[in-house]
Design a protein around this motif. Structure first.
Motif, PDB file in Angstrom:
ATOM      1  N   UNK A 194       0.834  -1.211   0.000  1.00  0.00           N
ATOM      2  CA  UNK A 194       0.000   0.000   0.000  1.00  0.00           C
ATOM      3  C   UNK A 194       0.870   1.262   0.000  1.00  0.00           C
ATOM      4  N   UNK A 195       1.928   1.257   0.810  1.00  0.00           N
ATOM      5  CA  UNK A 195       2.866   2.396   0.805  1.00  0.00           C
ATOM      6  C   UNK A 195       3.489   2.515  -0.586  1.00  0.00           C
ATOM      7  N   UNK A 253       1.097   4.271  -2.908  1.00  0.00           N
ATOM      8  CA  UNK A 253       1.032   5.716  -2.638  1.00  0.00           C
ATOM      9  C   UNK A 253       2.243   6.412  -3.270  1.00  0.00           C
ATOM     10  N   UNK A 254       3.411   5.824  -3.106  1.00  0.00           N
ATOM     11  CA  UNK A 254       4.625   6.438  -3.652  1.00  0.00           C
ATOM     12  C   UNK A 254       4.647   6.372  -5.177  1.00  0.00           C
ATOM     13  N   UNK A 270       2.060   6.529  -7.140  1.00  0.00           N
ATOM     14  CA  UNK A 270       1.167   7.588  -7.631  1.00  0.00           C
ATOM     15  C   UNK A 270       1.863   8.949  -7.652  1.00  0.00           C
ATOM     16  N   UNK A 271       2.756   9.166  -6.704  1.00  0.00           N
ATOM     17  CA  UNK A 271       3.498  10.440  -6.662  1.00  0.00           C
ATOM     18  C   UNK A 271       4.541  10.432  -7.788  1.00  0.00           C
ATOM     19  N   UNK A 290       4.669   8.896 -10.638  1.00  0.00           N
ATOM     20  CA  UNK A 290       4.181   8.964 -12.021  1.00  0.00           C
ATOM     21  C   UNK A 290       3.411  10.244 -12.308  1.00  0.00           C
TER      22      UNK A 290
END
Lengths: 359, 359
Positions: free
Chosen positions: B298-299, B302-303, B305-306, B308
């Motif tokens: 999950x982490x 999240x990373x 998504x940042x 890209x």
């Protein structure tokens, strides 16, 4: 016309509005009214009763659901994970913080990750509540997306505040409560209204390039949901450490949405899904490190040395974090809570709707 | 002439120097050499083998005492307090971090406050060591005083770095490792050498007023031990959030010197007293919040998504914290560790002193 209202009257008025017009339960209205008025009393009006407008929109949009009960979905001797089931943020926060404090009393430290919550008021209030138990209190939250990573142009992070509270001598509390974004959006609005350029380092435009044009940025911010937005502490690029502020925002994001297995800021407020706001709380007993009184005295000495340091030319005081807010609160309790023109008008309209006297 | 040296050769060389010329014990030399070379390999040369000069001065000044053994002075099921007895910083740090990890394995979370230590290398290395155990790792330290609080003019705080490491997918680690000061002093030196004005927000003069005169500031910084110094993240005053950076530095100060009952940055490096440097470490098992693999995935999402997200005009990449350093490290392991001109010359002089071949 602005107005000054006693703390208790403003709490009672707000509570009645939440009960009669918002469909809040007794418990939800009780905590939310206290949380909002605490912000006004501390001179943080952006998080005070003026938020009632945002709270209603959250209910109307299906993002916040009065009556939903939080659920404990994971527990160890020093940790909790809570699912807020899209309920009322302040209620979920108090419920979670109380459980975190209880657990830390037993285990020494306790941490709590919360998913599917909503706006919980000023982060500092929750950190402070924990610190009142002779513990170090921590509160973090993600928010609706508004912030741009270093070298990006898309809004992918919230204002992602950090709050840490540490007790010191004489019941005082060091209370750092800061958005990791450089400034709150309200500050941009002030420059827009005055038609003045805002400082460098606050925001980037749709191309990810720094802008000081408050009016153009204000327009972009509401017209375009994806590009351009707030910068984090340290501003644009790396020269003044903007990558550090971005890193702090990302840290908050991982603690909140990562550890709760919840939604990241980027995915919050999707229609039909709840707001998806996530929090992270921490409590660490001061007596983990020695006699609590010794520690508070020592922290007090460290802060005193900073306070009494010589001042910059033209400055009269070095403020320790939390002092301004604590002094505003003391003044508000004595002289009443100040409500500005626009908020007074808004509260009067709520009085009419609720069928109660104006506050 | 600069030089490129294999990682292992540079570690062995450094270790031999520490054993032959510095009076370090085998254990002290072993960890210190690894810690210094790790910094060079990650392209953080300010904390690499060039620090050997500073380390020697600390021994000569009586601030660091090779051979001193750290002592556990307070313990609970989730906390430790260590007195380093003015020993070698990296050795005290590894000793303390190993104990913190062991305790967190048993208790879920563990925190460790350390007093009377010395410079421990890059903070991120200790946070990362903890994160390699599927835990969230934290490392903080105070430092020699150099920083000015918002509205002050006296140096009362160190650069006070924050390091937090969080494991994510595929053995990658989010590693935020940042001084809370806007920039390291080395960056001012670069502007001084080039006789160029430095950016606003880095430093204030002896009156506590912002300055961009790198040459004047450089002179002041060494001539005057008390007035003028570095600003914290957000710069001067409150407009760009300088009070937030100051607050983060103060938070680090309280965690390190407050909770260890040690010396604050202001009181470090007093002749006859040891340097008095203090640290704070934290370890929090990832499985406090769910299955460790789920959390890392999950982490990782999240990373991702940042990462890209669309880039700002003219930019090609959004860096997640720790990526630059991890990539530099991989390159150094493959191609060797780069040592600049001045450091090469310094290392050659140490080779001569130690009676060993140059590295």
């Amino acid at each position: 016309m602005s107005r000054t209202v006693t703390f208790d009257n403003l709490v009672n008025f707000t509570k009645t509005v939440l009960l009669r017009c918002y469909g809040y339960s007794e418990k939800e209205a009780d905590v939310t009214s206290r949380v909002l008025v605490e912000a006004d009393a501390r001179n943080i009006p952006s998080h005070g009763v003026s938020r009632l407008d945002f709270y209603r929109k959250n209910i109307q949009g299906g993002f916040a659901k009065p009556g939903a009960e939080p659920e404990l979905v994971w527990q160890t001797p020093s940790s909790l994970v809570v699912d807020g089931h899209d309920g009322i943020g302040s209620y979920i926060a108090e419920w979670s913080v109380d459980k975190t404090i209880e657990l830390a009393k037993q285990s020494g430290t306790a941490f709590c990750a919360v998913r599917n919550s909503n706006h919980y008021g000023i982060a500092g209030l929750w950190a402070e509540k924990i610190a009142r138990q002779d513990m170090i209190g921590m509160a973090f939250t993600n928010t609706r997306t508004c912030g741009i990573p270093t070298y990006g142009r898309e809004r992918v992070l919230g204002t992602n505040p950090i709050a840490v509270a540490i007790p010191e001598r004489e019941d005082r509390i060091f209370l750092l409560d800061m958005a990791t974004a450089t400034v709150a959006h309200g500050k941009v609005e002030v420059y827009d209204r005055r038609k003045k350029p805002m400082p460098q380092g606050w925001a980037v435009d749709e191309n990810g390039v720094g802008t000081t044009d408050a009016t153009a940025f204000e327009k972009l911010f509401y017209a375009n949901p994806q590009y351009g937005g707030h910068l984090f502490l340290g501003g644009e690029g790396e020269e003044n450490g903007g990558h550090k502020g971005f890193g702090l925002a990302l840290l908050v994001e991982i603690l909140c949405s990562g550890l709760s297995l919840g939604m990241s800021s980027l995915n919050t407020f999707q229609p039909g899904k709840g707001s998806g706001i996530t929090h992270f709380f921490g409590a660490m007993r001061l007596d983990l490190f020695g006699r609590s009184g010794d520690l508070k005295d020592h922290v007090g000495d460290i802060l005193r040395d900073i306070r009494v340091g010589e001042k910059a030319a033209g400055q009269e005081r070095i403020y320790i974090h939390g002092e301004k807010e604590a002094e505003s609160r003391a003044k508000s309790l004595k002289e009443g809570v100040f409500i500005d023109d626009a908020t007074t008008e808004f509260l009067d309209s709520l009085a009419k709707e609720a069928g109660i006297p104006i506050v």
